[in-house]
Design a protein around this motif. Structure first.
Motif, PDB file in Angstrom:
ATOM      1  N   LEU A  76     -15.436 -39.657 -14.328  1.00  0.00           N
ATOM      2  CA  LEU A  76     -15.295 -40.697 -13.309  1.00  0.00           C
ATOM      3  C   LEU A  76     -16.679 -41.027 -12.769  1.00  0.00           C
ATOM      4  O   LEU A  76     -17.578 -40.202 -12.798  1.00  0.00           O
ATOM      5  N   ASP A  77     -16.810 -42.231 -12.263  1.00  0.00           N
ATOM      6  CA  ASP A  77     -18.078 -42.647 -11.696  1.00  0.00           C
ATOM      7  C   ASP A  77     -17.775 -43.251 -10.334  1.00  0.00           C
ATOM      8  O   ASP A  77     -16.839 -44.033 -10.197  1.00  0.00           O
ATOM      9  N   VAL A  78     -18.537 -42.865  -9.311  1.00  0.00           N
ATOM     10  CA  VAL A  78     -18.303 -43.421  -7.975  1.00  0.00           C
ATOM     11  C   VAL A  78     -19.204 -44.627  -7.796  1.00  0.00           C
ATOM     12  O   VAL A  78     -20.422 -44.521  -7.919  1.00  0.00           O
ATOM     13  N   LYS A  79     -18.612 -45.780  -7.505  1.00  0.00           N
ATOM     14  CA  LYS A  79     -19.428 -46.986  -7.306  1.00  0.00           C
ATOM     15  C   LYS A  79     -20.123 -46.895  -5.963  1.00  0.00           C
ATOM     16  O   LYS A  79     -19.504 -46.541  -4.956  1.00  0.00           O
ATOM     17  N   ASN A  80     -21.400 -47.261  -5.948  1.00  0.00           N
ATOM     18  CA  ASN A  80     -22.184 -47.253  -4.694  1.00  0.00           C
ATOM     19  C   ASN A  80     -21.967 -45.986  -3.875  1.00  0.00           C
ATOM     20  O   ASN A  80     -21.685 -46.043  -2.679  1.00  0.00           O
ATOM     21  N   VAL A 163     -24.204 -35.903  -8.330  1.00  0.00           N
ATOM     22  CA  VAL A 163     -24.438 -37.095  -7.504  1.00  0.00           C
ATOM     23  C   VAL A 163     -23.202 -37.997  -7.556  1.00  0.00           C
ATOM     24  O   VAL A 163     -22.249 -37.750  -6.840  1.00  0.00           O
ATOM     25  N   ASP A 164     -23.186 -39.021  -8.439  1.00  0.00           N
ATOM     26  CA  ASP A 164     -22.004 -39.898  -8.444  1.00  0.00           C
ATOM     27  C   ASP A 164     -21.221 -39.815  -9.747  1.00  0.00           C
ATOM     28  O   ASP A 164     -20.301 -40.574  -9.980  1.00  0.00           O
ATOM     29  N   ASP A 165     -21.606 -38.871 -10.621  1.00  0.00           N
ATOM     30  CA  ASP A 165     -20.863 -38.675 -11.875  1.00  0.00           C
ATOM     31  C   ASP A 165     -19.949 -37.470 -11.720  1.00  0.00           C
ATOM     32  O   ASP A 165     -20.402 -36.398 -11.334  1.00  0.00           O
ATOM     33  N   GLU A 188     -14.640 -45.887  -3.983  1.00  0.00           N
ATOM     34  CA  GLU A 188     -14.398 -46.821  -5.081  1.00  0.00           C
ATOM     35  C   GLU A 188     -14.751 -46.096  -6.375  1.00  0.00           C
ATOM     36  O   GLU A 188     -15.905 -45.724  -6.593  1.00  0.00           O
ATOM     37  N   ILE A 189     -13.751 -45.868  -7.207  1.00  0.00           N
ATOM     38  CA  ILE A 189     -13.950 -45.035  -8.401  1.00  0.00           C
ATOM     39  C   ILE A 189     -13.783 -45.879  -9.668  1.00  0.00           C
ATOM     40  O   ILE A 189     -12.923 -46.743  -9.738  1.00  0.00           O
ATOM     41  N   LYS A 190     -14.623 -45.581 -10.650  1.00  0.00           N
ATOM     42  CA  LYS A 190     -14.492 -46.236 -11.947  1.00  0.00           C
ATOM     43  C   LYS A 190     -14.073 -45.143 -12.930  1.00  0.00           C
ATOM     44  O   LYS A 190     -14.819 -44.170 -13.110  1.00  0.00           O
ATOM     45  N   ASP A 191     -12.894 -45.256 -13.491  1.00  0.00           N
ATOM     46  CA  ASP A 191     -12.422 -44.240 -14.445  1.00  0.00           C
ATOM     47  C   ASP A 191     -12.997 -44.556 -15.818  1.00  0.00           C
ATOM     48  O   ASP A 191     -12.673 -45.574 -16.422  1.00  0.00           O
ATOM     49  N   TYR A 197     -20.322 -39.890 -22.566  1.00  0.00           N
ATOM     50  CA  TYR A 197     -21.755 -39.999 -22.327  1.00  0.00           C
ATOM     51  C   TYR A 197     -22.005 -39.544 -20.902  1.00  0.00           C
ATOM     52  O   TYR A 197     -21.613 -40.212 -19.958  1.00  0.00           O
ATOM     53  N   PHE A 198     -22.579 -38.357 -20.739  1.00  0.00           N
ATOM     54  CA  PHE A 198     -22.742 -37.797 -19.398  1.00  0.00           C
ATOM     55  C   PHE A 198     -24.205 -37.420 -19.190  1.00  0.00           C
ATOM     56  O   PHE A 198     -24.739 -36.600 -19.920  1.00  0.00           O
ATOM     57  N   LEU A 199     -24.862 -38.060 -18.228  1.00  0.00           N
ATOM     58  CA  LEU A 199     -26.262 -37.770 -17.899  1.00  0.00           C
ATOM     59  C   LEU A 199     -27.167 -37.845 -19.137  1.00  0.00           C
ATOM     60  O   LEU A 199     -28.002 -36.972 -19.357  1.00  0.00           O
TER      61      LEU A 199
END
Length: 478
Positions: A76-80, A163-165, A188-191, A197-199
């Motif tokens: 998941l990625d957290v937007k902003n 951080v946001d990953d 706000e989460i982006k699935d 692909y991580f870091l």
């Protein structure tokens, strides 16, 4: 609002970026308002700034468990992300450029954090931790960015954040779906679906296991340094090369540091270059041409097989083993020894280290002994991580050493002149031995995997040990 007396403002500016799709087409234009945090004063508009990020060692332990237990890996990625943090301090900021006319002499008082503020990462991590604990997750002590939740029927959901990953794994599918929904409500989460692909690390998965490599990163690095067409090398370092502090011609320090920094990041999935990178990073302050040549040699080695990566395979092993080794008085500049260790969880390599010892060892047994103590510390940390995940682990942990002298000193607490200056390490090792946490089997030097982390080896030995590290190249032509 108007600026209160005695308060200073922090500047701000707009940052414009163009985001591209993977095929090179433009995805969107992105504008972001960032604060000029470098004008902040400690104790006035910020205090603490430390925020933990996930240890990549923990991520690799999770990968080994996921490969063996067939846990799914979601990303998941957290937007902003940083805009979510709440500020504890009073921070005043200038009006954003372009809006001065509308607000006159007023300034902005920030209620929430902005990108660029020194305390942003900390404020965000605190907010995230609060959200996870409210949902019944337990924060790990061995790694503060690891959150776990156990259900009544013994299932587990594990979440680790950098951080946001966010990486989400475990066997409690219901809880994993629920936490995704809850996080999407709070932030706000982006699935991003399955972990790919991580870091900067590419993750590929099949029924046999998981492979982590950094091929794109290596190819970009070769292109950037103009070495895409260079002649490949067999090993990352010439076994006969000796690097002295002084050289003939000094080289650009900034460029050297950037290159070595990139190589350090690369060694997260490439234990085969760990030793050579640790050597070249000892000359960061004043590099010479000879040192840069050694860096280019590592790049030429990477050119030979950019797709090589770590393979986390399914095994029947359910134990932790550690290999420790030392190269006595290996450094020609100050005759300090190099210690190296690598650890395996359930048969897969998860952590490794190649480090010059802080003091000169007077015998090879002493050098090996220091390396042994370092290896035990790493083993105990891994044990703690696995305990927090409630993973059963067979004790004692096996610590393989190829020094009979070091093993016998550990078993027999004979106090004599040769061991009194490593007394602390000796008591530490003896204590863990007596408690049955570790055992010290002997392994021959040819079978000592950690050898690759302590010296530059000739090609046959080097390739033999790479196989033992569990490195494969999934891109290699078959």
């Amino acid at each position: 609002m108007t600026l209160p007396d005695g308060k200073k403002t922090v500047g701000c500016k707009w940052v414009f970026t163009v985001k591209y799709n993977s095929d090179g087409s433009i995805e969107r234009y992105k504008a972001r308002l960032v604060a000029k945090g470098f004008t902040q004063t400690y104790g006035i508009d910020y205090s603490e700034t430390f925020a933990p990020v996930a240890k990549l060692n923990t991520v690799r332990i999770l990968l080994s468990l996921a490969a063996n237990l067939d846990w799914p890996l979601h990303q998941l990625d957290v937007k902003n992300a940083f805009l979510n943090g709440d500020l504890e301090e009073e921070v005043y900021m200038d009006i954003p450029p372009g809006f001065e006319d509308k607000f006159g002499s007023n300034v902005c008082k920030l209620n929430k954090s902005l990108y660029g503020l020194k305390q942003s990462p900390r404020a965000w991590f605190e907010k995230f931790t609060y959200s996870m604990k409210k949902q019944g997750y337990i924060q790990g002590q061995a790694d503060h960015t690891l959150f776990t939740k156990f259900s009544q029927d013994g299932k587990i959901a594990v979440l680790i954040v950098y951080v946001d990953d966010i990486v989400l794994t475990g066997d409690d599918i219901v809880e994993m779906a629920r936490v995704k929904e809850k996080l999407a409500l709070d932030f706000e989460i982006k699935d991003l679906g399955s972990m790919r692909y991580f870091l900067g690390m590419e993750v590929a998965r099949s029924k046999d296991g998981i492979v982590v490599s950094q091929q794109k990163y290596i190819l970009d690095l070769l292109k950037e340094t103009g070495m895409s067409g260079c002649r490949p090398a067999d090993t990352p370092m010439d076994p006969n090369a000796k690097l002295w502090e002084e050289g003939s011609v000094p080289v650009d320090t900034g460029r050297y540091q950037r290159l070595v920094g990139k190589l350090i990041y690369l060694s997260h999935t490439r234990p085969d270059i760990a030793f050579s990178v640790s050597v070249v990073s000892q000359f960061m302050h004043s590099p010479f041409e000879e040192h840069l040549e050694a860096v280019y040699r590592i790049l030429r080695y990477l050119k030979a097989n950019p797709g090589k990566g770590l393979f986390f395979k399914k095994t029947n092993e359910r134990n932790v083993s550690i290999f420790t080794d030392a190269d006595w008085a290996g450094s020609v500049t100050d005759r300090r020894s190099t210690s190296g260790y690598c650890t395996y969880v359930w048969g897969n390599l998860v952590t490794w280290r190649s480090k010059k010892q802080g003091v000169v060892a007077r015998s090879s047994a002493e050098a090996e002994f220091r390396a042994m103590a370092q290896g035990i510390c790493e083993g105990l940390w891994i044990h703690k991580v696995l305990e927090e995940l409630k993973i059963k682990i067979e004790l004692p942990l096996k610590l393989y050493s190829d020094s009979k002298a070091a093993i016998s000193i550990a078993h027999n607490p004979v106090q004599h002149d040769r061991t009194k200056h490593i007394e602390i390490d000796r008591h530490f090792i003896k204590e863990k031995l007596d408690a049955g946490i570790i055992c010290l089997p002997f392994v021959t030097s040819s079978q000592q995997t950690a050898d690759i982390l302590t010296k530059s080896l000739a090609r046959p030995t080097f390739e033999h040990l790479i196989g033992k590290l569990g490195m494969i190249d999934i891109y290699a032509p078959t």
